[in-house]
Write a protein that holds these residues in place. Structure first.
Motif, short mmCIF file in Angstrom:
data_model
loop_
_atom_site.label_atom_id
_atom_site.label_comp_id
_atom_site.label_asym_id
_atom_site.label_seq_id
_atom_site.Cartn_x
_atom_site.Cartn_y
_atom_site.Cartn_z
N LEU A 52 20.28 18.38 -1.07
CA LEU A 52 19.49 17.22 -0.70
C LEU A 52 19.83 16.54 0.63
N GLY A 53 21.22 16.61 0.78
CA GLY A 53 21.66 15.65 1.89
C GLY A 53 21.43 16.34 3.14
N ILE A 54 21.19 17.69 3.33
CA ILE A 54 20.87 18.46 4.49
C ILE A 54 19.50 18.23 4.52
N LEU A 55 18.58 18.18 3.65
CA LEU A 55 17.19 18.03 3.64
C LEU A 55 16.82 16.52 4.26
N LEU A 56 17.65 15.74 3.59
CA LEU A 56 17.46 14.35 4.12
C LEU A 56 17.75 13.93 5.58
N SER A 57 19.19 14.87 6.00
CA SER A 57 19.57 14.62 7.25
C SER A 57 18.58 15.62 8.47
N CYS A 58 18.03 16.65 8.00
CA CYS A 58 17.44 17.37 9.16
C CYS A 58 16.31 16.72 9.82
N PHE A 59 15.64 15.96 9.30
CA PHE A 59 14.65 14.94 10.07
C PHE A 59 15.46 14.40 11.34
N PHE A 60 16.38 13.99 11.29
CA PHE A 60 17.21 13.16 12.32
C PHE A 60 17.73 14.38 13.16
N TRP A 61 17.58 15.59 13.15
CA TRP A 61 17.98 16.67 14.26
C TRP A 61 17.10 16.48 15.24
N THR A 62 15.72 16.46 14.95
CA THR A 62 14.70 16.58 15.94
C THR A 62 14.80 15.24 16.47
N TYR A 63 14.55 14.42 15.66
CA TYR A 63 14.44 13.01 15.96
C TYR A 63 15.21 12.55 16.79
N THR A 64 16.42 12.54 16.78
CA THR A 64 17.61 12.05 17.35
C THR A 64 17.65 12.92 18.69
N ALA A 65 17.59 14.03 18.78
CA ALA A 65 17.50 14.84 20.03
C ALA A 65 16.40 14.59 20.91
N LEU A 66 15.35 14.26 20.37
CA LEU A 66 14.29 13.78 21.36
C LEU A 66 14.07 12.28 21.90
N GLN A 67 14.82 11.48 21.33
CA GLN A 67 15.03 10.44 21.63
C GLN A 67 15.47 10.22 23.24
N PHE A 68 16.50 11.14 23.52
CA PHE A 68 16.94 11.25 24.54
C PHE A 68 16.17 11.63 25.88
N VAL A 69 14.99 12.17 25.45
CA VAL A 69 14.04 12.55 26.76
C VAL A 69 12.67 11.68 26.31
N MET A 70 12.48 11.37 25.00
CA MET A 70 11.30 10.58 24.70
C MET A 70 10.93 9.30 25.82
N GLY A 71 11.98 8.64 25.94
CA GLY A 71 11.64 7.27 26.67
C GLY A 71 11.27 7.42 28.23
N HIS A 72 11.71 9.07 28.76
CA HIS A 72 11.37 9.18 29.82
C HIS A 72 9.87 9.60 29.94
N PHE A 73 9.25 10.36 28.84
CA PHE A 73 7.94 10.61 28.74
C PHE A 73 7.10 9.31 28.66
N VAL A 74 7.49 8.35 27.84
CA VAL A 74 6.84 7.32 27.67
C VAL A 74 6.74 6.50 29.12
N ASP A 75 7.91 6.26 29.83
CA ASP A 75 7.80 5.56 31.07
C ASP A 75 6.67 6.39 32.05
N ARG A 76 6.95 7.85 31.96
CA ARG A 76 6.09 8.39 32.85
C ARG A 76 4.48 8.59 32.45
N TRP A 77 4.28 8.96 31.33
CA TRP A 77 2.85 9.10 30.76
C TRP A 77 2.27 8.33 30.05
N GLY A 78 2.87 6.89 29.62
CA GLY A 78 2.18 5.90 29.32
C GLY A 78 2.42 5.70 27.70
#
Length: 408
Positions: A52-78
């Protein structure tokens, strides 16, 4: 004193703020539903606490990784466009979770949910930084933080009762389908996009410039500690109340939902008080840091109390923890919006939230292993208390002055 133009602009922005609050509420309903389903998954699939801990954590694998680039997309594409796209993806992921037939499928849907939800904070912070002055951001961010708790409360209470009556699959499908009604409302009432001639101003700093600032690392460290507390409670509070305090699913839904309501009220009150202090002449540094210091300290002390509480005292400690958590988290993104300024808010918040959400990657799984190892929640509460207290030091001493950073 606020200018008339400021008041008129804030009234015009109100529909957008309401939609952002609603979207964040839905965001937290969707990400928290799996924790509610955990006792049912244990019965249906025989999952243990580590799984259950793995299932609860895995959401954050993609969520956290994409935070580092999502801000760039927001600034560029709106920010408006990215908000709509992310909302569509995470709502569809919620619907498809209801059709999961095993551990692997459920894992994949949680990963997709993280992809969609990763846009939320970079986009919303960009929008708030562009449209609100400093003396109005405390209330707006307090309301946004409260909406996370309302999402957890509504999800815990309503989702828990739905799962108890109709099963977890039907609950996921119904919640995901209804959520899609937000998209046409956003198309109608979103705020006007604020852009430079080339979408990204030449004065906008790059990632390296942000990472070189001490204020960024102070804010990111404090945010990590805040997230550890929130994700610990969100991921394990239902399981703790059912398996350690022997509450029924229905009683757990009421108790946990009430705690999130307390947290949300504390957040809105804190944001309002800090805004009032700034309008009356206090510096943003003093007003917002005091709120952080008091909130984190109260939450940490309460967690220690929970670790050793008896049957008649644990609920009082949880209520005190909720008050502290609401106060501590009211200014998390207000700090970032002020330090970064409107041009860099997307990148800054993306980076800060990415580092902070490492707590989501590690925290729920660590807590699960501690529970399996010790057989109870005392050690998990103690670890959360130490990390929470560290948040007070990070916000108060890691960030010197709360003002826009000079990137030159």
């Amino acid at each position: 004193m606020k200018k008339t133009g400021d008041s008129a602009a804030q009234r015009a922005f109100a529909p957008t703020l309401i939609l952002l609050v609603v979207s964040l509420l839905i965001n937290y309903v969707d990400r928290g539903n799996l924790a509610l389903a955990a006792p049912l998954l244990k019965l249906e699939w025989g999952t243990n606490a580590s799984q259950l801990g793995i299932l609860l954590s895995c959401f954050f694998w993609t969520y956290t990784a994409l935070q580092f680039v999502m801000g760039h997309f927001v600034d560029r594409w709106g920010a408006n466009r990215m908000m709509a796209l992310g909302f569509l993806v995470w709502s569809l992921a919620t619907v498809l979770t209801g059709a999961a037939m095993g551990f692997a499928t459920l894992l994949a849907m949680r990963l997709l949910l993280g992809v969609g939800e990763s846009v939320m904070f970079p986009a919303s912070s960009k929008i708030l930084a562009q449209h609100l002055p400093e003396h109005a951001r405390g209330f707006a961010n307090g309301l946004m933080n409260a909406s996370m708790r309302w999402g957890s409360a509504i999800g815990t209470f309503g989702g828990g009762l739905l799962m108890a009556r109709y099963g977890w699959r039907s609950a996921f499908i119904a919640i995901g389908v209804v959520s899609l009604l937000w998209l046409p409302a956003w198309s109608r009432w979103k705020a006007r996009e604020v852009r430079t001639a080339t979408h990204v101003s030449a004065a906008t700093p790059g990632f390296a410039a942000i990472l070189r600032k001490r204020a960024f690392w102070g804010a990111a460290s404090g945010h990590f500690c805040a997230n550890y507390l929130v994700y610990f409670l969100m991921s394990w509070l239902p399981y703790y109340l059912v398996h350690e305090r022997n509450l029924s699913m229905a009683a757990m839904s009421v108790a946990a939902g009430a705690l999130w309501v307390v947290d949300s009220l504390s957040s809105v009150a804190t944001g309002t008080i800090t805004d009032m202090s700034i309008r009356r002449g206090a510096s943003p540094t003093t007003a917002r840091k005091w709120a952080m210091a008091v909130g984190f300290t109260l939450a940490a002390v309460s967690l220690v109390g929970c670790a050793f509480a008896g049957e008649h005292t644990y609920l009082a400690y949880l209520i005190a923890c909720a008050v502290g958590s609401g106060a501590a988290n009211a200014g998390t993104f207000a700090f970032a919006q002020t330090l970064a300024g409107p041009h860099a808010a997307g990148k800054w918040v993306g980076l800060q939230n990415g580092i902070a959400n490492m707590a989501g990657v590690t925290g729920p799984a660590l807590s699960g292993f501690l529970v399996d190892w010790t057989g109870h929640f005392a050690a998990a509460f103690a670890v959360a208390a130490v990390i929470t207290l560290g948040g007070a030091f990070a916000w108060c001493f890691g960030v010197s002055r709360l003002q826009q950073v000079d990137f030159r």
